[in-house]
Structure formats: structure tokens, C-alpha cells
Design a protein around this motif. Structure first.
Motif, PDB file in Angstrom:
ATOM      1  N   CYS A  40      54.806  14.537  63.710  1.00 16.14           N
ATOM      2  CA  CYS A  40      53.721  13.711  63.694  1.00 16.14           C
ATOM      3  C   CYS A  40      53.472  12.908  64.923  1.00 16.14           C
ATOM      4  CB  CYS A  40      53.929  12.521  62.607  1.00 16.14           C
ATOM      5  SG  CYS A  40      53.959  13.172  60.865  1.00 16.14           S
ATOM      6  N   LEU A  41      54.711  12.565  65.695  1.00 18.66           N
ATOM      7  CA  LEU A  41      54.342  12.025  66.837  1.00 18.66           C
ATOM      8  C   LEU A  41      53.945  12.692  68.006  1.00 18.66           C
ATOM      9  CD1 LEU A  41      58.007   9.954  66.966  1.00 18.66           C
ATOM     10  CD2 LEU A  41      55.816   9.032  66.643  1.00 18.66           C
ATOM     11  N   THR A  42      54.151  14.129  67.795  1.00 16.87           N
ATOM     12  CA  THR A  42      53.768  14.968  68.855  1.00 16.87           C
ATOM     13  C   THR A  42      52.342  15.388  68.639  1.00 16.87           C
ATOM     14  OG1 THR A  42      54.968  16.836  68.040  1.00 16.87           O
ATOM     15  CG2 THR A  42      55.819  15.755  69.677  1.00 16.87           C
ATOM     16  N   LYS A  43      51.849  15.291  67.268  1.00 18.19           N
ATOM     17  CA  LYS A  43      50.640  15.719  66.567  1.00 18.19           C
ATOM     18  C   LYS A  43      50.541  17.280  66.446  1.00 18.19           C
ATOM     19  CE  LYS A  43      48.104  11.711  67.938  1.00 18.19           C
ATOM     20  NZ  LYS A  43      48.195  10.776  69.029  1.00 18.19           N
ATOM     21  N   SER A  44      51.498  17.842  66.293  1.00 20.16           N
ATOM     22  CA  SER A  44      51.599  19.255  66.231  1.00 20.16           C
ATOM     23  C   SER A  44      51.364  20.001  65.115  1.00 20.16           C
ATOM     24  CB  SER A  44      53.100  19.994  66.791  1.00 20.16           C
ATOM     25  OG  SER A  44      54.026  19.284  65.983  1.00 20.16           O
ATOM     26  N   GLY A  45      51.294  18.870  63.973  1.00 22.70           N
ATOM     27  CA  GLY A  45      51.057  19.340  62.711  1.00 22.70           C
ATOM     28  C   GLY A  45      52.174  20.444  62.071  1.00 22.70           C
ATOM     29  N   ILE A  46      52.026  20.331  60.494  1.00 19.70           N
ATOM     30  CA  ILE A  46      52.734  21.262  59.862  1.00 19.70           C
ATOM     31  C   ILE A  46      52.038  22.248  59.137  1.00 19.70           C
ATOM     32  CG2 ILE A  46      54.403  21.086  57.905  1.00 19.70           C
ATOM     33  CD1 ILE A  46      54.942  18.456  58.462  1.00 19.70           C
ATOM     34  N   GLN A  47      52.268  23.500  59.363  1.00 20.44           N
ATOM     35  CA  GLN A  47      51.296  24.831  58.463  1.00 20.44           C
ATOM     36  C   GLN A  47      51.911  24.816  57.272  1.00 20.44           C
ATOM     37  OE1 GLN A  47      52.032  27.950  61.265  1.00 20.44           O
ATOM     38  NE2 GLN A  47      49.938  27.572  62.354  1.00 20.44           N
ATOM     39  N   GLU A  48      53.175  24.818  56.893  1.00 23.26           N
ATOM     40  CA  GLU A  48      53.773  25.230  55.723  1.00 23.26           C
ATOM     41  C   GLU A  48      55.337  24.751  55.592  1.00 23.26           C
ATOM     42  OE1 GLU A  48      54.753  29.525  53.709  1.00 23.26           O
ATOM     43  OE2 GLU A  48      55.365  29.335  55.809  1.00 23.26           O
ATOM     44  N   ILE A  49      55.621  24.277  54.485  1.00 20.88           N
ATOM     45  CA  ILE A  49      57.064  23.851  54.085  1.00 20.88           C
ATOM     46  C   ILE A  49      57.421  24.808  53.081  1.00 20.88           C
ATOM     47  CG2 ILE A  49      58.583  21.980  53.037  1.00 20.88           C
ATOM     48  CD1 ILE A  49      56.464  20.068  54.060  1.00 20.88           C
TER      49      ILE A  49
END
Length: 178
Positions: A40-49
Motif C-alpha cells: 500500500c505504501l509503495t502503491k505496487s498493488g496486489i494481483q492475487e492472494i
């Protein structure tokens, strides 16, 4: 969720102390929350958990980040565990040990662990060194299995984890995961 996740949980709950397993699961969640916060802090995003037999895996767009931020995302889970180990050392020694173990385990150089992801990022232009790392990891798994056998440890999940980590070195998936 992969079928192997509830299957492994069922096996573990049959063999082990349920309260300890609940604590271990919470330690895993805190580890992944560390990664999530860094994402969240680096704004890299999550594709999948993904939940699978040996834990939780998060895929991210971290490969688009500058090196420093990429390493921060990879190391945030183990750092979160190590911080919690210090915080819990006097309150709950068992929880502190679980956090310490999780943090240190994830720093091992295996490809699918955080330590391996850091090495992959640092050595991406050095395929010979990455091959040496993979060979080292396979030898480490074999030595671990032998050591468990010599100690007469009969926990199948430890043996399966060592085998799984060794075979993970053959994986070809290039998307970053934590």
C-alpha cells in the motif's frame, strides 16, 4: 484457495495443539499484513492472494518498483515478524518464538520465500549465481531432511515442507510473490 490449504490444516489440527496452530496462523497473517502494508505504501498493488499447503502467497506488481522499494516490499513481512518477536518476548514467549521463527524462516534463500525473492532481485543479471543459490537450497533441503531423520522427528509436515522447498527451486514463475 488451493485445495491443499484446508487439507494441510486438517492434518495439522489432527496432530497438534489447536491453540498453538491458531497462534501460528495469526503469526502468518501478521507476516502477510506486513507485506500488504508495504504494498500500500509503495502503491505496487496486489494481483492475487493465494492460500496453499505451506502458507499464504501474495502476487504483486512490485517488479515495477525501483530497487529500494522492491526490497522494502520483500522484506516487510519478515521485519514485521521480527518486530513482533521483540514486542511479545516478555508478554508471550511462545508467540515471540513463533514470530522469530517465521521471520527467520522467510529469510532463507529459497525462491518462494522472501529471502529468495530478495536474492532474485539483487542477482537478476547473474544467472550463474542464481543457479548456485538453487543448488545450495536443494542441498539445504536434503541436509534438513537427513537432520530431521537423525533426530527421529516424525512430523510429516516438516519433511513435506523441506521437499516442497527443494522442488520449488525448479519453478519458472517470474511474477513477484511474497
Amino acid at each position: 484457495m488451493d485445495f491443499s490449504f484446508p487439507a494441510m490444516l486438517a492434518v495439522l489440527f489432527l496432530q497438534s495443539d489447536a491453540d498453538l496452530l491458531k497462534q501460528a496462523f495469526l503469526v502468518c497473517l501478521i507476516h502477510e499484513l506486513g507485506h500488504g502494508l508495504a504494498m500500500c505504501l509503495t502503491k505496487s498493488g496486489i494481483q492475487e492472494i493465494r492460500l496453499y499447503a505451506v502458507g499464504i502467497r501474495m502476487k504483486t506488481n512490485a517488479c515495477l518498483l525501483p530497487d529500494g522499494k522492491l526490497l522494502a516490499v520483500f522484506l516487510s513481512g519478515p521485519v514485521m515478524n521480527l518486530i513482533c518477536a521483540v514486542l511479545f518476548r516478555n508478554v508471550s514467549p511462545v508467540t515471540a518464538v513463533l514470530h522469530l521463527g517465521m521471520g527467520l524462516f522467510n529469510l532463507l534463500p529459497y525462491r518462494i520465500l522472501d529471502g529468495g525473492a530478495v536474492l532474485e532481485a539483487l542477482l537478476e543479471n547473474r544467472p550463474v549465481l542464481l543457479m548456485i543459490r538453487s543448488i545450495f537450497c536443494m542441498i539445504l533441503s536434503a541436509v534438513s531432511i537427513f537432520y530431521l531423520y537423525c533426530l527421529k522427528i516424525q512430523n510429516p509436515s516438516l519433511y513435506l515442507t523441506a521437499v516442497y522447498l527443494a522442488f520449488s527451486e525448479f519453478a519458472v514463475d517470474k511474477s513477484p510473490s511474497l
